[in-house]
Scaffold this motif. Structure first.
Motif, PDB file in Angstrom:
ATOM      1  N   ALA A 212       0.866  -1.112   0.012  1.00 11.67           N
ATOM      2  CA  ALA A 212       0.119   0.012  -0.009  1.00 11.67           C
ATOM      3  C   ALA A 212       0.891   1.253   0.070  1.00 11.67           C
ATOM      4  CB  ALA A 212      -1.067   0.002   1.155  1.00 11.67           C
ATOM      5  N   CYS A 213       2.104   1.283   0.510  1.00 13.77           N
ATOM      6  CA  CYS A 213       2.845   2.328   0.827  1.00 13.77           C
ATOM      7  C   CYS A 213       4.269   1.828   0.464  1.00 13.77           C
ATOM      8  CB  CYS A 213       2.868   3.108   1.957  1.00 13.77           C
ATOM      9  SG  CYS A 213       4.047   4.444   2.381  1.00 13.77           S
ATOM     10  N   PHE A 280      -1.911  -0.224   8.093  1.00 11.79           N
ATOM     11  CA  PHE A 280      -3.268  -0.347   8.083  1.00 11.79           C
ATOM     12  C   PHE A 280      -3.796   0.191   9.444  1.00 11.79           C
ATOM     13  CE2 PHE A 280      -2.641  -2.385   4.062  1.00 11.79           C
ATOM     14  CZ  PHE A 280      -3.454  -1.564   3.135  1.00 11.79           C
ATOM     15  N   ASP A 300      -9.220  -1.372   6.474  1.00 15.37           N
ATOM     16  CA  ASP A 300      -8.760  -0.974   5.038  1.00 15.37           C
ATOM     17  C   ASP A 300      -8.243   0.144   4.811  1.00 15.37           C
ATOM     18  OD1 ASP A 300     -11.290  -0.093   4.781  1.00 15.37           O
ATOM     19  OD2 ASP A 300     -11.531  -0.793   2.747  1.00 15.37           O
ATOM     20  N   LEU A 302      -5.527   3.143   5.200  1.00 14.87           N
ATOM     21  CA  LEU A 302      -3.944   3.330   5.625  1.00 14.87           C
ATOM     22  C   LEU A 302      -3.909   4.477   6.246  1.00 14.87           C
ATOM     23  CD1 LEU A 302      -1.345   1.945   4.756  1.00 14.87           C
ATOM     24  CD2 LEU A 302      -0.934   3.796   2.936  1.00 14.87           C
ATOM     25  N   SER A 341      -4.913   2.374  -5.355  1.00 18.46           N
ATOM     26  CA  SER A 341      -5.956   1.506  -4.919  1.00 18.46           C
ATOM     27  C   SER A 341      -6.200   1.697  -3.480  1.00 18.46           C
ATOM     28  CB  SER A 341      -5.615  -0.058  -5.478  1.00 18.46           C
ATOM     29  OG  SER A 341      -4.563  -0.595  -4.801  1.00 18.46           O
ATOM     30  N   THR A 342      -5.221   1.858  -2.905  1.00 18.70           N
ATOM     31  CA  THR A 342      -5.325   2.012  -1.520  1.00 18.70           C
ATOM     32  C   THR A 342      -6.032   3.286  -0.985  1.00 18.70           C
ATOM     33  OG1 THR A 342      -3.197   0.843  -1.171  1.00 18.70           O
ATOM     34  CG2 THR A 342      -3.969   1.889   0.508  1.00 18.70           C
TER      35      THR A 342
END
Length: 784
Positions: A212-213, A280, A300, A302, A341-342
């Motif tokens: 995600a990151c 998260f 979900d 972040l 998408s995050t």
């Protein structure tokens, strides 16, 4: 994306004027939605210094000022601004100046004292400000300099309406890169050098959600002066991009966002506990953001956190607890890349968006993260001072940029123009796209800032943009034209709109989201489809009727003093979430005078029968039946449901008096609403011969109860199915002398005709006898 043209031209300055530049960008797919001047036109306004201020002898609120405008002698100017004082520098409009609003400055006497100009506020120059009084200029402003030149007001503000795939153009750097590619002009990017650390302070960063990151960088900057003033040049560029100045550190992060397209955030380093981690959220974890909105986070979402708590909702907004405030001395400056998408969808879930989320959810340049951090660091050091520590960075697997194959022959087939491989390579090189050629195939590796290049067609689009759509020749189509079959039992919805327009109606388009009160008032709907995240409190449910939008539009027209309103709307309504519960309807509203004002027609208000004629025009050539109905929106005695072949297809009537009063409409409009599906289905036309024989007419006076409708009688006559009876129409209704109480006299004309022979008296009498028997079966007698 709104930006200053002068700022863009500091990066790339093609030999094009503002209009040509806007056209070039639009034709390249970067639509210029607005192109406005930075300030309205005005002349003869200069930087001036107030030398002295004395009270006006004849007015308590006026002052007589001696003003230096750069000439040998100062000017005497009478001024009523509350903030005028000796030593300040302000804009001064001299005699002969023309200000916005067609306001000309002349020599004048104010309460007996001569005045040779006017000291100006921002409002008077067309630049609204929150300062009460004169526009105060910096002390170093050069006296006598034209104010347009000093404030760089001969600038244009361009607003791009970008498609979601062009995140690379959400910055001055990206737009300048495009302009340089389109015009082959020289690009002059800002020079960014790595800042040499002046201290050893670091805050460790770690990635607990690497997918995600995948990249996070930051650095400590100690001993900053949070009270430092943002330079005027930076304020000006921010304001002309639609952002207000907040504080020096926040302004720098916003400036880098606009300049390089990299969202950034600064934390108060003294408020952090332990290292920084991207992770998260835990289900139910809470955070209060900078807009003072407290959120309960989902698993979900972040977050950027320290060991104690979440510090920011990643990619959207920072937290209030760790924010930079007036007393902040040490900051931690972050720069990161978050997977699109995050971030996508989280803004809508929390009910607000930000400039950062707008970019992150579309994809930013992950190779620019540290570069932007260095740029922001240098600006903060230049403005606020301080000592920067070393950059700390954590990195996981960055997005893969797979190569895209482009066939030279495919370019010719799609665009219809012949371009050689060398010409295509030259065009792609202008976009800084790495390429290699093998035979007929050019392989392109998309750079980190171009998330939109994934397939061959994306590259063909780039070639077309650079080559110029205007340069692609227009040739007649070589394909065979085939007329598609038309269904004889259906008509287009556009035909319904054409009928309404021909009958003097205007089309209205309203929101499908409406007030919950409208649904209760106009549809009797106590359980409408509710929105989980309405865009406004008064738009919280989905409409199940079009009446609310039309009545709201009527209110708007009444406020604008319209005396005659005819509106219609064709749109979908929502009785549920299933597809079959979302039919299309066409609704109309008529209010005011029956006809447009003119000398030959008396003023009369529109009534039920005027709109009934419009409904019949929509249904023609089919004949509808109208049956009295009780409807929550309509007058109980002036409303009917519309039936086709015994099936209810709509409703028509006058608005209920209580809603006329509640919505302050004055007089009642007449409305209708019909099912579109019933209207687009039409009977197949069949030809019939026109009789050459004369029509026979017989008039009948029938005595009926007041409660009996004419439609009931006409239906009874039609049910005779007598081929000789071609029409039965009412031409008079009488109540009064000779007619009993509770009765009415209906005068019908009966038209009879045969297409083959002349009717005899016996045949006519037989038809009339059948009609009388049908009338008597409904309790009607022949009036004698």
């Amino acid at each position: 994306m709104k930006f200053s043209e002068q700022w863009l031209r500091s990066w790339v300055n093609p030999a094009l004027n503002s209009e040509q530049l806007a056209h070039l960008l639009t034709m390249a797919g970067l639509e210029v939605e607005e192109n406005d001047p930075a300030a309205p036109e005005f002349t003869q306004v200069f930087v001036a210094e107030v030398l002295s201020v004395t009270k006006h002898e004849n007015a308590d609120k006026l002052n007589v000022c001696s003003v230096n405008v750069g000439e040998a002698q100062p000017l005497q100017i009478v001024c009523g601004a509350p903030n005028v004082a000796p030593g300040i520098k302000v804009p001064c409009a001299r005699v002969g100046a023309a200000l916005p609003g067609d306001f000309n400055i002349k020599k004048a006497k104010v309460r007996g004292v001569e005045s040779f100009g006017m000291l100006c506020s921002g409002d008077e120059l067309g630049m609204p400000s929150d300062v009460d009084g004169l526009m105060i200029l910096p002390r170093d402003a050069l006296v006598g300099m034209p104010i347009r030149e000093y404030l760089q007001l001969d600038d244009r503000l361009l607003t791009l309406k970008l498609t979601p795939n062009r995140t690379d153009c959400l910055s001055i750097k990206g737009i300048a890169r495009e302009v340089a590619a389109l015009t082959d002009a020289v690009l002059h990017p800002v020079e960014i050098k790595a800042v040499v650390p002046a201290c050893d302070d670091v805050i460790a960063v770690s990635l607990n959600a690497g997918a995600a990151c995948p990249r996070y960088a930051g650095r400590v900057i100690k001993n900053v002066n949070q009270a430092a003033v943002t330079p005027d040049w930076m304020k000006q560029r921010l304001e002309r991009s639609g952002l207000r100045s907040i504080s020096a550190i926040v302004d720098v992060t916003n400036y880098v966002l606009l300049e390089l397209g990299q969202p950034m955030h600064a934390f108060d380093a003294d408020k952090l506990e332990g290292g920084i981690q991207a992770r998260f959220a835990q289900q139910g974890e809470k955070i209060t953001l900078l807009n003072e909105k407290e959120l309960t986070l989902d698993a979900d979402m972040l977050v950027i956190a320290d060991v104690a708590q979440p510090l920011a909702l990643a990619g959207i907004m920072g937290g209030l607890a760790s924010s930079v405030v007036a007393g902040t001395r040490n900051i931690f400056l972050e720069s990161a890349f978050f997977a699109p998408s995050t971030i996508a969808g989280r803004s809508r879930r929390v009910g607000f968006s930000s400039d950062s989320s707008h970019r992150f959810e579309r994809g930013i340049d992950f190779a620019n993260v540290v570069n932007a951090l260095e740029r922001a660091t240098q600006l903060i050091l230049d403005i606020c001072g301080g000592e920067a520590g070393p950059v700390t960075e954590a990195q996981a697997e960055l997005p893969v940029r797979p190569a895209v194959a482009l066939r030279v022959s495919r370019v010719a087939k799609v665009l219809g123009i012949q371009l050689s491989a060398d010409e295509i390579l030259a065009l792609l090189a202008r976009l800084a796209l790495p390429t290699s050629l093998a035979g007929d195939v050019i392989t392109v590796t998309p750079p980190s800032f171009r998330f939109d290049i994934e397939i061959e067609e994306d590259l063909i689009e780039e070639i077309a943009r650079l080559f110029g759509y205007d340069n692609i020749p227009v040739a007649p189509s070589a394909a065979r034209q085939v007329m598609l079959p038309q269904q004889g039992d259906r008509r287009e919805k556009a035909a319904l709109k054409s009928i309404m327009v021909a009958r003097d109606y205007f089309e209205a388009i309203s929101y499908a989201f409406v007030e919950e009160k409208w649904e209760a008032d106009f549809a009797g709907n106590t359980s409408p489809v509710k929105l989980l995240n309405p865009i406004a409190s008064q738009m919280s449910v989905m409409r199940s009727s079009l009446f609310g939008g039309l009545i709201s539009a009527l209110q708007g027209n009444q406020k604008r003093k319209q005396e005659r309103v005819r509106l219609f709307e064709l749109a979908r309504v929502f009785n549920g979430t299933a597809a079959d519960a979302q039919p299309e309807k066409i609704a109309g509203l008529a209010w005011g005078h029956r006809s447009a004002e003119q000398w030959g027609v008396a003023k009369q208000h529109v009534d039920f029968y005027d709109v009934k004629a419009d409904v019949e025009a929509l249904l023609a050539p089919r004949k509808a039946d109208f049956r009295r109905v009780d409807h929550p929106a309509l007058h109980p005695g002036r409303a009917a449901e519309v039936l086709l072949n015994g099936i209810v297809v709509g409703v028509i009537g006058e608005l209920h008096p209580k809603w006329v009063q509640s919505y302050d409409l004055g007089t009642a409009p007449v409305l209708f609403e019909l099912d579109v599906e019933a209207l687009v289905s039409v009977a197949t036309l069949t030809a019939k011969p026109v009789s050459k024989l004369q029509v026979v007419r017989r008039d009948l006076a029938l005595l009926a109860d007041e409660s009996l409708s004419v439609a009931t009688l006409q239906a009874a006559f039609a049910n005779l199915k007598n081929p000789l009876l071609i029409a039965s129409e009412v031409f008079d209704v009488y109540r009064g002398k000779g007619v009993s109480e509770g009765k009415k006299s209906l005068a019908f004309k009966m038209l009879m005709q045969d297409t083959h022979k002349t009717l005899t008296d016996e045949e006519v009498d037989a038809v009339v006898a059948d009609v009388i028997r049908a009338a008597e079966a409904n309790g009607v007698t022949l009036r004698v």
